[in-house]
Enzyme design. Sequence first.
Site, mmCIF file in Angstrom:
data_model
loop_
_atom_site.group_PDB
_atom_site.id
_atom_site.type_symbol
_atom_site.label_atom_id
_atom_site.label_comp_id
_atom_site.label_asym_id
_atom_site.label_seq_id
_atom_site.Cartn_x
_atom_site.Cartn_y
_atom_site.Cartn_z
ATOM 1 N N SER A 132 22.137 31.701 18.415
ATOM 2 C CA SER A 132 22.477 32.539 19.559
ATOM 3 C C SER A 132 21.450 32.485 20.677
ATOM 4 O O SER A 132 21.752 32.887 21.801
ATOM 5 C CB SER A 132 22.654 33.994 19.111
ATOM 6 O OG SER A 132 21.536 34.446 18.377
ATOM 7 N N ASP A 159 19.232 42.816 23.842
ATOM 8 C CA ASP A 159 19.780 43.639 22.765
ATOM 9 C C ASP A 159 18.782 43.622 21.611
ATOM 10 O O ASP A 159 17.635 43.215 21.792
ATOM 11 C CB ASP A 159 21.198 43.195 22.364
ATOM 12 C CG ASP A 159 21.258 41.782 21.777
ATOM 13 O OD1 ASP A 159 20.223 41.269 21.293
ATOM 14 O OD2 ASP A 159 22.351 41.177 21.793
ATOM 15 N N HIS A 187 18.115 39.585 20.904
ATOM 16 C CA HIS A 187 18.059 38.543 21.923
ATOM 17 C C HIS A 187 17.296 38.974 23.167
ATOM 18 O O HIS A 187 17.076 40.163 23.394
ATOM 19 C CB HIS A 187 19.487 38.119 22.279
ATOM 20 C CG HIS A 187 20.309 37.779 21.083
ATOM 21 N ND1 HIS A 187 21.195 38.671 20.507
ATOM 22 C CD2 HIS A 187 20.335 36.664 20.325
ATOM 23 C CE1 HIS A 187 21.752 38.113 19.441
ATOM 24 N NE2 HIS A 187 21.246 36.897 19.314
#
Length: 385
Positions: free
Chosen positions: A47, A347, A350
């Site tokens: 991610s 978040d 990340h």
Amino acid sequence: MAKLNSFILTLWFLILPISCSLRECRRRQPGQVEEGGPAALYVFGDSFLDSGNNDYINTTALYLANFWPYGETFFHFPTGRFSNGRLMSDFIAEYAKLPLTRPFLQPGIDQMDYYYYKNGVNFASAGAGALVGTFQGLVISLSEQLNFYRKVVEGLRQKLGDVESKKTLSKAVYLFSIGTNDYTSIFLQHSNILSHYSKSTYVGMVIGNLTIAIREVYGRGGRKFGFLNLGPLGCLPAIRVLGPDHEGINGGCLEEEASTLAKLHNEALSKMLSELESQLKDFRYALYDFHTNLRERMDHPSIYGFKEGMAACCGTGEFRGEFSCGGRRPVKEFELCDNPAEYVFWDSIHLTEEANQQMAAQMWAGGGPYAVKPYNLKTLFECLH
């Protein structure tokens, strides 16, 4: 005197990647145009680099970022990127004078079309690991990403022929961010796998699969590679809140459990890349110390222009460590900060676009004693052909 020595040391490391780049670039005559355009960028991983592949697979909201407020800062709509804006790979593409790398699974594109791949493509998948069993069935594992890469190689070969396609592939840069999920999944899923394997054995399995992937890309023509090592996993907001000592202004990291695995992984990764460099002809790499540079920003945010280094901009609970950003995940309530640029974390796992840009700039041009080695990405893209 100590301050002077520190300044000289810092200056040396700032100069080192640049002088290396200049030495390599002397092979090209001044004003010479790069034959065939800029080198392509092929992206593998998780991610931290996924530009939206997971939007096109059957998965859950835990592995998706295709809803508000993701993407709000730069794109002004969600793109599937786990950030408020661009990722490290996006900035690297910009520095290399390339368009943003598009997700391999993006529909409406002929996946055997050379012109789609001439600038590179993104295979990364949020939640992916080097091990096939990491979040299996919900993400695109590294081995599956390699299957996509094989299709790209075949498309290039059919369009250009064997000789020209290998030239294109050898000129390209291959960027990897993988391993984080292989370790964080143990804690997020309350797995007992470390009761069956020692930490060093488990790390060896992750590194072994990554080595296989690198050799596969090398065998198909790849010669220039970029890598991020692992961040301080035990101090990510989402992992920090799992520990018994997380409450309070400073909180506590899962240092012994998660961060120890990251340290072992990073040591093994560095050793493996050094060995490959000695074994494989023309193998060149840039290894970015993501761990040290992220921890620096977490511990000393104001030095890097941030106000908050520990808590996330978007989430809920202590450190906003509950993975709830956007309200589409099991926990629906979430808070959103006013200015993401003031935060290191977007978040609970990340980074914000601002943090991503700072990291990408270091990967590209070096800077500081703990940036990137033995080459920076600028050297790989512009000088080693």
